[in-house]
Design a protein around this motif. Structure first.
Motif, PDB file in Angstrom:
ATOM      1  N   LEU B 272       0.859  -1.180   0.000  1.00  0.00           N
ATOM      2  CA  LEU B 272       0.000   0.000   0.000  1.00  0.00           C
ATOM      3  C   LEU B 272       0.897   1.232   0.000  1.00  0.00           C
ATOM      4  O   LEU B 272       1.828   1.327   0.795  1.00  0.00           O
ATOM      5  CB  LEU B 272      -0.852  -0.024   1.279  1.00  0.00           C
ATOM      6  N   SER B 273       0.586   2.177  -0.854  1.00  0.00           N
ATOM      7  CA  SER B 273       1.299   3.453  -0.825  1.00  0.00           C
ATOM      8  C   SER B 273       0.574   4.401   0.121  1.00  0.00           C
ATOM      9  O   SER B 273      -0.642   4.339   0.261  1.00  0.00           O
ATOM     10  CB  SER B 273       1.350   4.069  -2.229  1.00  0.00           C
ATOM     11  N   ILE B 274       1.366   5.269   0.734  1.00  0.00           N
ATOM     12  CA  ILE B 274       0.784   6.262   1.654  1.00  0.00           C
ATOM     13  C   ILE B 274       1.346   7.640   1.308  1.00  0.00           C
ATOM     14  O   ILE B 274       2.539   7.770   1.055  1.00  0.00           O
ATOM     15  CB  ILE B 274       1.175   5.960   3.117  1.00  0.00           C
ATOM     16  N   THR B 291       6.198  10.380   1.452  1.00  0.00           N
ATOM     17  CA  THR B 291       5.775  11.265   0.369  1.00  0.00           C
ATOM     18  C   THR B 291       4.717  12.203   0.938  1.00  0.00           C
ATOM     19  O   THR B 291       3.755  11.754   1.552  1.00  0.00           O
ATOM     20  CB  THR B 291       5.164  10.453  -0.788  1.00  0.00           C
ATOM     21  N   SER B 292       4.929  13.499   0.743  1.00  0.00           N
ATOM     22  CA  SER B 292       4.024  14.435   1.403  1.00  0.00           C
ATOM     23  C   SER B 292       3.844  15.720   0.605  1.00  0.00           C
ATOM     24  O   SER B 292       4.691  16.075  -0.217  1.00  0.00           O
ATOM     25  CB  SER B 292       4.571  14.757   2.800  1.00  0.00           C
ATOM     26  N   VAL B 293       2.746  16.386   0.839  1.00  0.00           N
ATOM     27  CA  VAL B 293       2.487  17.666   0.191  1.00  0.00           C
ATOM     28  C   VAL B 293       3.177  18.750   1.020  1.00  0.00           C
ATOM     29  O   VAL B 293       2.868  18.919   2.201  1.00  0.00           O
ATOM     30  CB  VAL B 293       0.981  17.948   0.116  1.00  0.00           C
ATOM     31  N   LEU B 324      -1.939  29.858  -0.414  1.00  0.00           N
ATOM     32  CA  LEU B 324      -0.576  29.524  -0.818  1.00  0.00           C
ATOM     33  C   LEU B 324      -0.536  28.207  -1.590  1.00  0.00           C
ATOM     34  O   LEU B 324      -1.256  27.262  -1.267  1.00  0.00           O
ATOM     35  CB  LEU B 324       0.300  29.410   0.425  1.00  0.00           C
ATOM     36  N   GLN B 325       0.338  28.162  -2.587  1.00  0.00           N
ATOM     37  CA  GLN B 325       0.422  26.952  -3.392  1.00  0.00           C
ATOM     38  C   GLN B 325       1.414  25.952  -2.800  1.00  0.00           C
ATOM     39  O   GLN B 325       2.566  26.284  -2.546  1.00  0.00           O
ATOM     40  CB  GLN B 325       0.844  27.298  -4.826  1.00  0.00           C
ATOM     41  N   PRO B 326       0.976  24.733  -2.590  1.00  0.00           N
ATOM     42  CA  PRO B 326       1.860  23.680  -2.094  1.00  0.00           C
ATOM     43  C   PRO B 326       2.524  22.947  -3.262  1.00  0.00           C
ATOM     44  O   PRO B 326       2.155  23.153  -4.418  1.00  0.00           O
ATOM     45  CB  PRO B 326       0.894  22.745  -1.383  1.00  0.00           C
ATOM     46  N   ASP B 327       3.477  22.102  -2.955  1.00  0.00           N
ATOM     47  CA  ASP B 327       3.958  21.176  -3.979  1.00  0.00           C
ATOM     48  C   ASP B 327       4.162  19.802  -3.359  1.00  0.00           C
ATOM     49  O   ASP B 327       3.928  19.617  -2.168  1.00  0.00           O
ATOM     50  CB  ASP B 327       5.211  21.700  -4.675  1.00  0.00           C
ATOM     51  N   LEU B 328       4.548  18.866  -4.174  1.00  0.00           N
ATOM     52  CA  LEU B 328       4.622  17.498  -3.677  1.00  0.00           C
ATOM     53  C   LEU B 328       6.071  17.064  -3.537  1.00  0.00           C
ATOM     54  O   LEU B 328       6.884  17.309  -4.426  1.00  0.00           O
ATOM     55  CB  LEU B 328       3.897  16.558  -4.636  1.00  0.00           C
ATOM     56  N   VAL B 329       6.389  16.420  -2.429  1.00  0.00           N
ATOM     57  CA  VAL B 329       7.719  15.845  -2.264  1.00  0.00           C
ATOM     58  C   VAL B 329       7.569  14.330  -2.313  1.00  0.00           C
ATOM     59  O   VAL B 329       6.921  13.729  -1.463  1.00  0.00           O
ATOM     60  CB  VAL B 329       8.340  16.248  -0.924  1.00  0.00           C
ATOM     61  N   THR B 330       8.167  13.749  -3.325  1.00  0.00           N
ATOM     62  CA  THR B 330       8.014  12.313  -3.542  1.00  0.00           C
ATOM     63  C   THR B 330       9.094  11.546  -2.792  1.00  0.00           C
ATOM     64  O   THR B 330      10.271  11.827  -2.957  1.00  0.00           O
ATOM     65  CB  THR B 330       8.124  12.008  -5.041  1.00  0.00           C
ATOM     66  N   ARG B 331       8.665  10.604  -1.980  1.00  0.00           N
ATOM     67  CA  ARG B 331       9.644   9.801  -1.242  1.00  0.00           C
ATOM     68  C   ARG B 331       9.235   8.328  -1.270  1.00  0.00           C
ATOM     69  O   ARG B 331       8.392   7.924  -2.062  1.00  0.00           O
ATOM     70  CB  ARG B 331       9.779  10.308   0.188  1.00  0.00           C
ATOM     71  N   GLY B 332       9.812   7.568  -0.384  1.00  0.00           N
ATOM     72  CA  GLY B 332       9.678   6.120  -0.467  1.00  0.00           C
ATOM     73  C   GLY B 332       8.335   5.516  -0.109  1.00  0.00           C
ATOM     74  O   GLY B 332       8.107   4.327  -0.335  1.00  0.00           O
ATOM     75  N   SER B 333       7.418   6.288   0.438  1.00  0.00           N
ATOM     76  CA  SER B 333       6.163   5.688   0.871  1.00  0.00           C
ATOM     77  C   SER B 333       5.168   5.510  -0.269  1.00  0.00           C
ATOM     78  O   SER B 333       4.092   4.951  -0.075  1.00  0.00           O
ATOM     79  CB  SER B 333       5.523   6.536   1.981  1.00  0.00           C
ATOM     80  N   SER B 334       5.531   6.002  -1.444  1.00  0.00           N
ATOM     81  CA  SER B 334       4.644   5.812  -2.593  1.00  0.00           C
ATOM     82  C   SER B 334       5.405   5.128  -3.718  1.00  0.00           C
ATOM     83  O   SER B 334       6.543   5.481  -4.020  1.00  0.00           O
ATOM     84  CB  SER B 334       4.089   7.159  -3.062  1.00  0.00           C
ATOM     85  N   ALA B 335       4.764   4.131  -4.318  1.00  0.00           N
ATOM     86  CA  ALA B 335       5.381   3.375  -5.408  1.00  0.00           C
ATOM     87  C   ALA B 335       4.266   2.784  -6.249  1.00  0.00           C
ATOM     88  O   ALA B 335       3.087   2.932  -5.920  1.00  0.00           O
ATOM     89  CB  ALA B 335       6.270   2.267  -4.849  1.00  0.00           C
TER      90      ALA B 335
END
Lengths: 345, 345
Positions: B272-274, B291-293, B324-335
DNA sequence: CTGAAAGCGCTAACAT
DNA sequence: ATGTTAGCGCTTTCAG
C-alpha cells in the motif's frame, strides 16, 4: 461610540464604594483588608459586569508585569516545544504569561531578543540558550533580574538551573553498548562552550574508562544540528580508529551520523551502532529507530518555572540546581557489534 | 537603594526640555514635530543614559500593547513551530511581540488562553486553532479585535485567513499516485469541523473523479494525531474495498496509517502506498520516508502577520484570504501498486 | 475597615 | 516647535 471597558471605577460606582476598596477586594493579596460582605458583593458584581482587571495597568504601578521571558535556541528542535509546555503550564497556574523568543542559536539575536523582553518589563527569564559563560546571564545578574537556566547550565552556578544528569545519561548509553559487546566506542560531542556538550563528553570518557573499554575517539560538532553531526561523524570515522559504535551527544547529531554512514555505505546497526540523546519526538520513527537517552522534558520546564517563580518571590534566595534523572530507550539503532572487528576508518 | 530606571523625565531634565518633547523626539511617528537639532541631541543623550522607552506605560495611554496573541493547537506538532517562526519574524520587524498560547486542541483551554490574552490587551490575534465555526472568531468580531486565521479557515470568510490551497495539494498527491498506476485510492480524512479536513476531503473526491479512478473510500479521523490516523486507517481497510494507496490528510495521520499497516503485516509501499500532507520536519527520516504535500510554513506565518498588522492599522479593511500553493515531495512511501490487484480488506 | 490623593511612565489634546 | 495639563487603570501610602 466605543463602550468604555468596565474598569475598577465603574465597579466602584455601581457598588457605591471607593475604587481602592474594589482594588483591595479583588486582589487576593489584599482581600483580607476588606469586610467579607463588601468583598463578596464586589465579586458578584464584578462577574455580572464582566469586569476583569488590567494586569498591564496594575503592573505599571506594582512594577510587576506578570510576564516571564523564555529564550529558546531553536524552536524547530523538537526538544524545546516539550520543555515549553512544561514552562507554560506551571507559569499559567501561577497567573503568569510566558513570552517566548527564538534566538536561532545566534548570540546577536539573543541579545536583541533579550533587550525586547526587558523592555517589556518581564519579571524574570528562563534561558535555554545558555553557553557556559553567557553574557545574558551576567546581564541578568547585573540587572537583578531573576533568571533560571533550563537544560543547559553555566559555569560557576551563580544562577539557578534545571538540567539533566548528563553524565548519568551518557553512562546509560555506554553501559548499554558495552553490554551488547562493544569494546571500541566513539563519541560525537556537542559544542564545548555549551554545558551539555562538555558534560556529556566528560561523562562519555568517564564511562568508557569505568567499563575498561578501548581507545575512545571523540569528534566535536560545532552545533547541535544534523549537518554538524554529519561532519563530526565523518571526522570520527576518518581517524583510522576501529570503532563499532558511536554515542552522539544529541539526537540531531545522531541523525547526522546516520547520514554519514549512509554516505559510506555502512549499515546501522549492523556495521555501527548509534545512540542519541533527548529522545526527541518521532525518534521511534526513524530508520533505524533511534536508541536514545530519554529526558524529562516536561518536568524540566515545570521545575524551571517553579524555580523562577520562587526567585521572583524572593530575589535574594540562593541559586540552586535541580538535576533530573534520564533513562535509556533502546531501539533498533543499537545492536551487537559485527563479529569480526570491523575497520571503519 | 535601587537606582531609578532612567525614564523620559530624567532625559528631559538632562536635556533641559519638557518630557513631551522627549516623547515626540523619540517616537518615529511624531519625530517630525520636533526640531532636527533637538531630536538629534535627545537621541544621543538617550543612548548615553541607556534610556529605553517603556512600551507598557505607553500602551496604557495609547491603548496599544504592541503585542499579538497567537493561538496554536499543539506546539508538539512540528508544523506549528515553523509557522511561528514566520509570524515572529514579521512581527518583530514591525516592533511587535508575539504571545503564544497552546490550546492542546481543547476548546476550553482555548477560551481560557484567549481570555488571558485579551486581558493582556493584545492588539490582535493570529489563530491557528480555528474550527470552521469558531466561537473565538465570533468573539474577536464582537470585540472588534483584529484577527487573522492561519493554516485553517472558517466558514463564511468574515475574517482574514492565510491558508494552503488544500484542494490543489491533494490533487498533486492523487495525480502522483494515479501516474504510478494506482486505480483505487482511499482517504484518511481530517476532522470534518476543521477547514483543512473538509477541503482536503473534497479535494480528494474531486481529484479521484477527475482522474476517472475507482471507488474511493474515505474514513474520517477525529483529530490530527497518530492515534486517530491509526484508527481511521483500520476502518478504511476494514471496509472491504480493494485499495492500493491511501492519501492521508496530514503527516501525523499518515504515521498512524504506517502503524496500522505494520499491525496487519502489510508493507509500505509494496502493499500500500501512503502520502501525507505538510511535509513536517523529519518526514524524510521516517521508515519509509514519507511522500508528502509540502506547504510554505514560514511564508504562511509571515503573511498572516502582515495581514494582521495591516488590519491593526486599518480595522475597517475588508477581510481577505491568501491561498498559498503547495507542492509534492516524492519519497519512499509511494510506489507502483502491486501487480495482482491486492485485497487489503 | 474604607476613603482620599498621589503617582507608575508615557502620550495627546490644547495651548502658546 | 515646544510647554502645559490631563489622564490611561490600577495600587498604595496615609488618614480617618
Amino acid at each position: 461610540m466605543k463602550t468604555r471597558r468596565t474598569g475598577i471605577q465603574a465597579l466602584a460606582d455601581a457598588a457605591g464604594v471607593h475604587p481602592s476598596t474594589v482594588s483591595r477586594a479583588l486582589n487576593p493579596r489584599t482581600r483580607r483588608l476588606v469586610s467579607e460582605t463588601v468583598a463578596k458583593r464586589l465579586e458578584t458584581l464584578a462577574r455580572k459586569l464582566g469586569y476583569s482587571p488590567d494586569p498591564v495597568a496594575a503592573g505599571l504601578r506594582t512594577r510587576r508585569s506578570g510576564t516571564v521571558g523564555v529564550l529558546i535556541p531553536d524552536i524547530a528542535n523538537p526538544v524545546f516545544p516539550l520543555i515549553l509546555r512544561g514552562i507554560e503550564e506551571a507559569l499559567a497556574a501561577a497567573g503568569y504569561t510566558a513570552i517566548i523568543a527564538n534566538t536561532d542559536n545566534d548570540p546577536g539575536r539573543a541579545r536583541a531578543a533579550f533587550a525586547r523582553l526587558t523592555a517589556r518589563r518581564i519579571d524574570g527569564a528562563i534561558i535555554a540558550t545558555a553557553t557556559r559563560r553567557d553574557a545574558l546571564i551576567a546581564q541578568c545578574l547585573k540587572l537583578g533580574l531573576p533568571a533560571v537556566l533550563v537544560n543547559r547550565a553555566a559555569d560557576g552556578s551563580r544562577v539557578s538551573a534545571v538540567v539533566n544528569d548528563d553524565r548519568a545519561g551518557i553512562a546509560l548509553a555506554v553501559a548499554h553498548l558495552a553490554a551488547l559487546g562493544h569494546r571500541a566506542i566513539g563519541h560525537v560531542a556537542g559544542p564545548g562552550n555549551i554545558s551539555t556538550g562538555q558534560a556529556r563528553r566528560a561523562g562519555f570518557l568517564a564511562a568508557v574508562k569505568a567499563h575498561g573499554l578501548a581507545a575512545a575517539p571523540v569528534a566535536v560538532a560545532d552545533s547541535y544540528s544534523v549537518a554538524a553531526g554529519e561532519r563530526a561523524c565523518a571526522q570520527l570515522l576518518g581517524m583510522g580508529r576501529s570503532i563499532s559504535a558511536v554515542v552522539a551527544a544529541n539526537d540531531l547529531l545522531a541523525l547526522g551520523c546516520y547520514d554519514e554512514l549512509r554516505r559510506r555505505g555502512l549499515a546501522c546497526p549492523q556495521a555501527l551502532s548509534i545512540t542519541g540523546f533527548n529522545d526527541m519526538a518521532f525518534a521511534d520513527r526513524f530508520d533505524p529507530p533511534l536508541t536514545s537517552v530519554r529526558i524529562q522534558h516536561r518536568v524540566m520546564g515545570v521545575e524551571a518555572a517553579r524555580l523562577l517563580l520562587a526567585q521572583i518571590d524572593n530575589p535574594r534566595a540562593a541559586a540552586q540546581e535541580i538535576r533530573l534523572q534520564p533513562d535509556l530507550v533502546t531501539r533498533g539503532s543499537s545492536a551487537a557489534p559485527p563479529l569480526g572487528r570491523k575497520r571503519t576508518g
